[in-house]
Scaffold this active site. Sequence first.
Site, PDB file in Angstrom:
ATOM      1  N   GLU A 108      11.708   5.059 -10.524  1.00 14.25           N
ATOM      2  CA  GLU A 108      10.897   5.963  -9.702  1.00 14.25           C
ATOM      3  C   GLU A 108      11.813   6.812  -8.837  1.00 14.25           C
ATOM      4  O   GLU A 108      12.842   6.343  -8.345  1.00 14.25           O
ATOM      5  CB  GLU A 108       9.927   5.149  -8.835  1.00 14.25           C
ATOM      6  CG  GLU A 108       8.822   5.963  -8.198  1.00 14.25           C
ATOM      7  CD  GLU A 108       7.710   5.071  -7.636  1.00 14.25           C
ATOM      8  OE1 GLU A 108       6.995   4.428  -8.452  1.00 14.25           O
ATOM      9  OE2 GLU A 108       7.582   4.991  -6.407  1.00 14.25           O
ATOM     10  N   ASP A 110      11.230   9.335  -5.580  1.00 11.12           N
ATOM     11  CA  ASP A 110      10.156   9.626  -4.625  1.00 11.12           C
ATOM     12  C   ASP A 110      10.504  10.657  -3.556  1.00 11.12           C
ATOM     13  O   ASP A 110      11.554  10.555  -2.902  1.00 11.12           O
ATOM     14  CB  ASP A 110       9.775   8.355  -3.843  1.00 11.12           C
ATOM     15  CG  ASP A 110       9.242   7.249  -4.719  1.00 11.12           C
ATOM     16  OD1 ASP A 110       8.861   7.524  -5.864  1.00 11.12           O
ATOM     17  OD2 ASP A 110       9.200   6.100  -4.247  1.00 11.12           O
ATOM     18  N   GLU A 112       8.336  11.352  -0.150  1.00 13.04           N
ATOM     19  CA  GLU A 112       7.187  10.917   0.638  1.00 13.04           C
ATOM     20  C   GLU A 112       7.229  11.630   1.986  1.00 13.04           C
ATOM     21  O   GLU A 112       8.216  11.541   2.712  1.00 13.04           O
ATOM     22  CB  GLU A 112       7.199   9.403   0.846  1.00 13.04           C
ATOM     23  CG  GLU A 112       6.946   8.613  -0.436  1.00 13.04           C
ATOM     24  CD  GLU A 112       7.003   7.114  -0.212  1.00 13.04           C
ATOM     25  OE1 GLU A 112       6.058   6.431  -0.625  1.00 13.04           O
ATOM     26  OE2 GLU A 112       7.999   6.646   0.375  1.00 13.04           O
ATOM     27  N   THR A 126      12.859   9.816   1.183  1.00 13.97           N
ATOM     28  CA  THR A 126      13.122   9.750  -0.247  1.00 13.97           C
ATOM     29  C   THR A 126      13.494   8.318  -0.603  1.00 13.97           C
ATOM     30  O   THR A 126      14.002   7.569   0.225  1.00 13.97           O
ATOM     31  CB  THR A 126      14.262  10.697  -0.657  1.00 13.97           C
ATOM     32  OG1 THR A 126      15.452  10.376   0.073  1.00 13.97           O
ATOM     33  CG2 THR A 126      13.889  12.151  -0.388  1.00 13.97           C
ATOM     34  N   ASN A 127      13.212   7.967  -1.856  1.00 13.25           N
ATOM     35  CA  ASN A 127      13.535   6.618  -2.316  1.00 13.25           C
ATOM     36  C   ASN A 127      13.763   6.656  -3.815  1.00 13.25           C
ATOM     37  O   ASN A 127      13.276   7.564  -4.505  1.00 13.25           O
ATOM     38  CB  ASN A 127      12.398   5.645  -1.976  1.00 13.25           C
ATOM     39  CG  ASN A 127      12.814   4.182  -2.054  1.00 13.25           C
ATOM     40  OD1 ASN A 127      13.986   3.853  -2.263  1.00 13.25           O
ATOM     41  ND2 ASN A 127      11.859   3.281  -1.887  1.00 13.25           N
ATOM     42  N   ARG A 136      16.090   1.845  -1.204  1.00 18.46           N
ATOM     43  CA  ARG A 136      17.088   2.914  -1.092  1.00 18.46           C
ATOM     44  C   ARG A 136      16.520   4.093  -0.292  1.00 18.46           C
ATOM     45  O   ARG A 136      16.694   5.253  -0.655  1.00 18.46           O
ATOM     46  CB  ARG A 136      17.523   3.382  -2.480  1.00 18.46           C
ATOM     47  CG  ARG A 136      18.212   2.302  -3.320  1.00 18.46           C
ATOM     48  CD  ARG A 136      18.669   2.863  -4.659  1.00 18.46           C
ATOM     49  NE  ARG A 136      19.422   1.892  -5.426  1.00 18.46           N
ATOM     50  CZ  ARG A 136      18.894   1.113  -6.382  1.00 18.46           C
ATOM     51  NH1 ARG A 136      17.599   1.201  -6.664  1.00 18.46           N
ATOM     52  NH2 ARG A 136      19.652   0.256  -7.052  1.00 18.46           N
ATOM     53  N   GLY A 206       6.305   3.107  12.321  1.00 17.11           N
ATOM     54  CA  GLY A 206       6.116   1.749  11.836  1.00 17.11           C
ATOM     55  C   GLY A 206       4.692   1.249  11.905  1.00 17.11           C
ATOM     56  O   GLY A 206       4.455   0.035  11.948  1.00 17.11           O
TER      57      GLY A 206
END
Length: 296
Positions: A108, A110, A112, A126-127, A136, A206
Amino acid sequence: MNDRYYKFIVIFTTLLCMRFTQITEGSVVSTGDFNKDFFVTWSPNHVNTSMDGRERSLTLDQESGAGFASNQMFLFGEIDMQIKLVPGDSAGTVVAYYLTSDQPNRDEIDFEFLGNVAGQPYILQTNIFADGFDNREERINLWFDPTKDFHTYSILWNLHQIVFMVDWVPIRVYRNHADKGVGFPRWQPMSIKVSLWNGDSWATRGGKDKIDWSKGPFIASFRNHKIDACVWNGNARFCRAESSINWWHKEKFSSLTSTQRRLFRWVRKYHMIYDYCQDNERFQNNLPKECSLPKY
């Protein structure tokens, strides 16, 4: 951002767009029509598409969010999407734009976009998942208001690297270090997915700032998508081969140019707010292997 850098970025991105138009004209597989290139994955009554199919919006309210996905899957290429994010008080909302293989050991890539309370900047996260493993995440604040107008968000994915770009400015690079034991998406075809949903359990501070439903409905808009990629037909060798069609594998796209590196360093210095490769506490002083390897 100071005027000097603003002018530099405008000139650079204009030239880069002209260059890519010349390179990719024969390999674009999208039509530009959302109705032809994508299908609605959930809550069709929260999806609005223009008469000509060139623009689409997603709505989030207390009833539901919404999403859509590409009709085809791809293995390598470049994906562009112009997005205008939710204006005003968008705390708790998440706009996701990503590639995914939808497998148990999924790959994937990403984007977001994490909403915020009015007056506070959007956060772009981002990941990358490789063989089912992620963790990551990187986060930046953008150098403009992404709710005022459309901006182009791009993913370049080839055998050498994954580059996340905002208006052609590289904000993240993830190199292929598979030969050193680092996971890299390189075998699984992926579809393009876009969604707007309630992420107030985690997205803003959070999870401290929840969605204020009295400020809704929340709307994100999309247009001018471009899919310049290898359509998956079951033959990985075809998509991995360097050719005039698979231009993204060519040597000139194997690393950032000197100008791109300059912009990349500028983003990292002035706009990055979280980098997993600097989070020793999270990883108990055992950072992932790629953190000690070059990005270009």
